[in-house]
Motif scaffolding. Structure first.
Motif, PDB file in Angstrom:
ATOM      1  N   LEU A   1      48.725  25.708  18.592  1.00 19.65           N
ATOM      2  CA  LEU A   1      48.845  24.257  18.447  1.00 19.65           C
ATOM      3  C   LEU A   1      49.461  23.846  17.108  1.00 19.65           C
ATOM      4  N   ASN A   2      49.994  24.826  16.373  1.00 22.24           N
ATOM      5  CA  ASN A   2      50.575  24.547  15.051  1.00 22.24           C
ATOM      6  C   ASN A   2      49.609  23.823  14.122  1.00 22.24           C
TER       7      ASN A   2
ATOM      8  N   GLU B   1      41.454  17.574  19.211  1.00 20.86           N
ATOM      9  CA  GLU B   1      40.804  17.405  20.511  1.00 20.86           C
ATOM     10  C   GLU B   1      41.243  18.524  21.462  1.00 20.86           C
ATOM     11  N   ILE B   2      42.553  18.788  21.456  1.00 20.24           N
ATOM     12  CA  ILE B   2      43.094  19.824  22.352  1.00 20.24           C
ATOM     13  C   ILE B   2      42.555  21.205  21.965  1.00 20.24           C
TER      14      ILE B   2
ATOM     15  N   THR C   1      53.439  19.696  21.632  1.00 19.24           N
ATOM     16  CA  THR C   1      52.358  20.627  21.301  1.00 19.24           C
ATOM     17  C   THR C   1      51.153  20.406  22.216  1.00 19.24           C
ATOM     18  N   VAL C   2      50.832  19.132  22.450  1.00 22.33           N
ATOM     19  CA  VAL C   2      49.715  18.810  23.334  1.00 22.33           C
ATOM     20  C   VAL C   2      49.986  19.364  24.742  1.00 22.33           C
TER      21      VAL C   2
ATOM     22  N   LYS D   1      51.892  21.796  25.526  1.00 20.51           N
ATOM     23  CA  LYS D   1      51.779  23.255  25.458  1.00 20.51           C
ATOM     24  C   LYS D   1      50.315  23.683  25.600  1.00 20.51           C
ATOM     25  N   GLY D   2      49.456  22.972  24.892  1.00 23.39           N
ATOM     26  CA  GLY D   2      48.022  23.258  24.966  1.00 23.39           C
ATOM     27  C   GLY D   2      47.493  23.089  26.386  1.00 23.39           C
ATOM     28  N   ILE D   3      47.917  22.002  27.030  1.00 23.57           N
ATOM     29  CA  ILE D   3      47.443  21.764  28.406  1.00 23.57           C
ATOM     30  C   ILE D   3      47.902  22.895  29.322  1.00 23.57           C
ATOM     31  N   ASN D   4      49.154  23.304  29.177  1.00 24.62           N
ATOM     32  CA  ASN D   4      49.674  24.375  30.028  1.00 24.62           C
ATOM     33  C   ASN D   4      48.976  25.711  29.777  1.00 24.62           C
ATOM     34  N   LEU D   5      48.596  25.944  28.518  1.00 25.32           N
ATOM     35  CA  LEU D   5      47.866  27.179  28.219  1.00 25.32           C
ATOM     36  C   LEU D   5      46.482  27.169  28.863  1.00 25.32           C
ATOM     37  N   TYR D   6      45.915  25.971  28.904  1.00 27.71           N
ATOM     38  CA  TYR D   6      44.564  25.826  29.438  1.00 27.71           C
ATOM     39  C   TYR D   6      44.549  25.852  30.972  1.00 27.71           C
ATOM     40  N   LYS D   7      45.533  25.198  31.556  1.00 32.40           N
ATOM     41  CA  LYS D   7      45.548  24.898  32.987  1.00 32.40           C
ATOM     42  C   LYS D   7      45.651  26.161  33.839  1.00 32.40           C
TER      43      LYS D   7
END
Lengths: 249, 466
Positions: free
Chosen positions: A132-133, A156-157, A184-185, A187-193
């Protein structure tokens, strides 16, 4: 499989009980899906997110919320969270004196119901911060104190990735963020999903939807969902606004 | 203190361990005869008995303070003024009777001594039952012993300092103290000696309805430095207990003393303690104080900055719950130019608890360029609790810097809601916020105390929030 099922949900504000906010809202989200809620200001989007979490600000007057097979309508906020729901707040709080590390450790320990090895946790946090940099220095800082709007949202992410919940509600996580931060957000969602979890995104803009595989877009007006469509609906709203859409009905 | 917090066990209040102990002597009331008896059992020089009896007269003459918390219900005749435990003073924990040793074991005292202390003293009711100092420090002339013993062993130092820093006439309860004083620690750090590890004295009041009147006298000579840690606790009973200790400190030229106290007296105890420090040129006294226990506390450590560039710093934390009235603060006298006072005070009150912070600053005419910065913050966990700040100052020259900041806060429901949305219970959420509030103070404490303090906060919040 059905993850969230909201039926006929109605709420009023705790501090102004004549004020109806949600008024017969229905919504179903299945595992593996990404849903988007859009709608004009004051329509009840944030209220929906906070009502699901049983916030002290709202009182339910009707309806039910079933999450992952359990009735959470009257459960307390922490019980709901521990069942695997997560919300990225529109306005995350600051916690003076509480270091980022201590905060993350507290919520992670609670989730695992045990004290985790500090070094293993540190390693896990750092790998997610890197994605998430977020600078490692933030671990020593007080939670959200002096963070910019973008940094707070990334924080939050980060928590979302760390807790790995079943269902995530992103309440205007993209508002006020620059293009890079939104990326970045995403990216975080895609990593989580994955196929077993789901995301509900509350937004005013389609920026955050680029790069996400959106299943359904809902339009929330006056406490009800008045229209549901696929991702194209979001782009239509962005082009034409809500008014023309509502006139169609 | 207890250095390790046992994980995954239910929080049990280690301070509340009640020990059945057969004392060998227990004296009630405050008469000439009781005092003669106490004095005789200590084999004191005769001047000490005379001094005690003079103090007794003064106690009867002086009146209760006409300000602060009400303590008029204190009936000294119902207080056991002297309780002698069934143990001599020991140099090894192995020689301490089991039932007493167990208490200190649970408090973590012998354990912390092994790892982190240069010496430890432990008092059980009215008498010291353990005292030890590293041999290499003894060889360098460091003295750390039972105060009662110091009276006969070090008459010159006693004559020079005892009852000089805190005179018997100071107030009613210091007169009481001097009539009944028993136990406590005496420390002398010779010129130029800097201790790397702290010394720690622990005061445990075990007997229901008893009083504790220990006397602590610390002299840190020129260019020397010492960190001293004082812990106090008692199990809870229904009878009123009384603590009227006295701490006299002297910090020499360029010397440094850090005096840390974690006080967790039971909530049936009146804590009427008196602490005072005289600081010579370029010396520094650091007061670090965590007040959690007692029914009523009245404690305002006084620093007298007598030498140029002398400094006093105060780092204070109080936590008052139901039925507690913690009246604390500071008094500082700036008697020389370029003297500095820095104070950071935080208080937390809940369930109707009262925290009062009093600051009383006097700056003499000659104390030009005095620099004074006082900050006090309070956090109230509900609307029935109270927090007051009462600053008094008497400034006699116009070349000083003075700042006083005070703020009062509450835990916002949004913070609680946010933390609960991450899975923490309401109590855990509140505890995290309170720990955060206390953190800037807690980090000044010796590390094991900081851990202990967070545990105390959690204990205090157990079942009370929500």
């Amino acid at each position: 499989m059905e993850l969230l099922n909201i039926k006929d949900l109605a709420t009023i504000a705790s501090d102004d009980q004549n004020k109806k906010i949600l008024d017969g809202l229905n919504l179903t989200i299945n595992e593996g899906e990404i849903h988007v809620i859009m709608g004009p200001n004051g329509g009840g989007k944030s209220t929906l997110a906070n009502t699901i979490f049983n916030s002290y600000r709202y009182i339910k007057t009707n309806g039910s919320i079933i999450f992952n097979g359990e009735d959470i309508t009257n459960k307390s906020t922490d019980e709901i969270a521990r069942l695997g729901l997560f919300m990225s707040f529109q306005h995350p709080v600051e916690l003076p004196g509480v270091s980022e590390t201590n905060f993350l450790k507290a919520i992670k320990d609670k989730k695992n119901n045990e004290h985790q090895d500090v070094f293993a946790l540190q390693k896990e946090i750092k790998s997610k911060m890197e994605a998430l940099n977020i600078d490692y220095d933030y671990l020593k800082r007080e939670f959200n104190v002096g963070f910019s709007g973008g940094e707070k949202k990334k924080n939050e992410i980060l928590q979302m990735m760390l807790l790995n919940p079943k269902l995530v509600i992103l309440d205007e996580t993209d508002s006020g963020l620059d293009v890079d931060a939104i990326k970045t957000v995403v990216k975080g969602i895609n990593l989580y999903k994955n196929d077993n979890n789901a995301v509900l995104i509350i937004t005013h803009s389609t920026k955050i939807l680029e790069g996400l595989n959106v299943n359904q877009v809902h339009v929330l007006v006056n406490g009800k969902i008045v229209k549901t469509g696929d991702a194209n609906l979001a782009y239509q709203i962005e082009r034409e606004g809500y008014q023309s859409l509502l006139n169609e009905n | 203190m207890k250095t390790r917090v046992e994980e995954n066990t239910t929080l049990q209040n280690i301070y509340d361990i009640k020990t059945k102990h057969e004392f060998v002597d227990k004296e009630y009331g405050l008469t000439k005869e009781t005092i003669e008896k106490i004095s005789a059992s200590k084999n004191e020089p005769s001047w000490v008995l005379e001094f005690r009896l003079k103090a007794l007269e003064l106690f009867h003459e002086l009146k209760d303070p006409d300000w602060g918390p009400d303590i008029s219900y204190l009936d000294i005749n119902k207080i056991a003024t002297y309780v002698k435990p069934n143990s001599k003073e020991n140099k090894s924990w192995d020689d301490v009777p089991d039932e007493i040793k167990n208490v200190f074991d649970k408090l973590g005292i012998p354990e912390s001594e092994k790892e982190q202390m240069a010496g430890v003293g432990a008092q059980f009711d009215s008498e010291i039952i353990y005292h030890n100092l590293e041999d290499k420090l003894k060889e360098r002339g460091v003295i750390y012993c039972n105060f009662d013993k110091a009276i006969t062993l070090y008459p010159e130092l006693i004559a020079k300092y005892f009852a000089k820093i805190v005179p018997v006439t100071d107030h009613k309860y210091i007169a009481l103290h001097y009539a009944l004083f028993s136990g406590g620690s005496f420390i002398y750090i010779p010129k130029g000696i800097k201790l790397e590890l702290p010394l720690q004295s622990y005061f445990r009041l075990n007997e229901p309805g008893a009083g504790q009147f220990e006397h602590t006298l610390i002299i840190v000579d020129d260019d020397a430095s010492l960190e001293f840690i004082e812990g106090c606790s008692a199990p809870g009973y229904n009878d009123l207990n009384l603590h009227a200790g006295c701490v006299e400190l002297y910090v020499g030229k360029n010397a440094h003393l850090r005096f840390s106290t974690i006080e967790n007296w039971s909530k049936n105890l009146l804590n009427l303690n008196t602490k005072k420090c005289i600081v010579a040129e370029n010396g520094k006294i650091e007061w670090i104080m965590g007040s959690f226990g007692s029914k009523v506390s009245m404690l305002y450590p006084l620093s007298v900055l007598n030498g140029e560039y002398a400094k006093a710093s105060y780092t204070l934390l109080s936590f008052a719950g139901n039925g507690q009235n913690l009246d604390t603060g500071l008094k500082v006298i700036h008697n020389a130019p370029n003297t500095t006072l820095y104070c950071d005070s935080k208080s937390i009150s809940k369930d109707g608890g009262i925290c009062t912070f009093r600051s009383n600053v006097y700056v003499a005419k000659k104390a030009v360029n005095a620099n004074i910065a006082i900050s006090c913050e309070s956090l109230m966990l509900d609307s029935i609790s109270r927090s007051d700040t009462i600053p008094v100052s008497n400034i006699n020259n116009n070349q000083i810097l003075f700042s006083h900041e005070a703020s009062v806060g509450k835990i916002s429901p949004d913070m609680i809601y946010y933390l609960m949305s991450r899975g923490l219970s309401e109590k855990e959420a509140a505890a995290l916020i309170v720990e955060g509030f206390a953190e800037p103070i807690a980090k000044s404490f010796p590390v094991e105390y900081a851990v202990e303090m967070n545990r105390l906060i959690n204990l205090e919040l157990e079942g009370t929030i929500g």
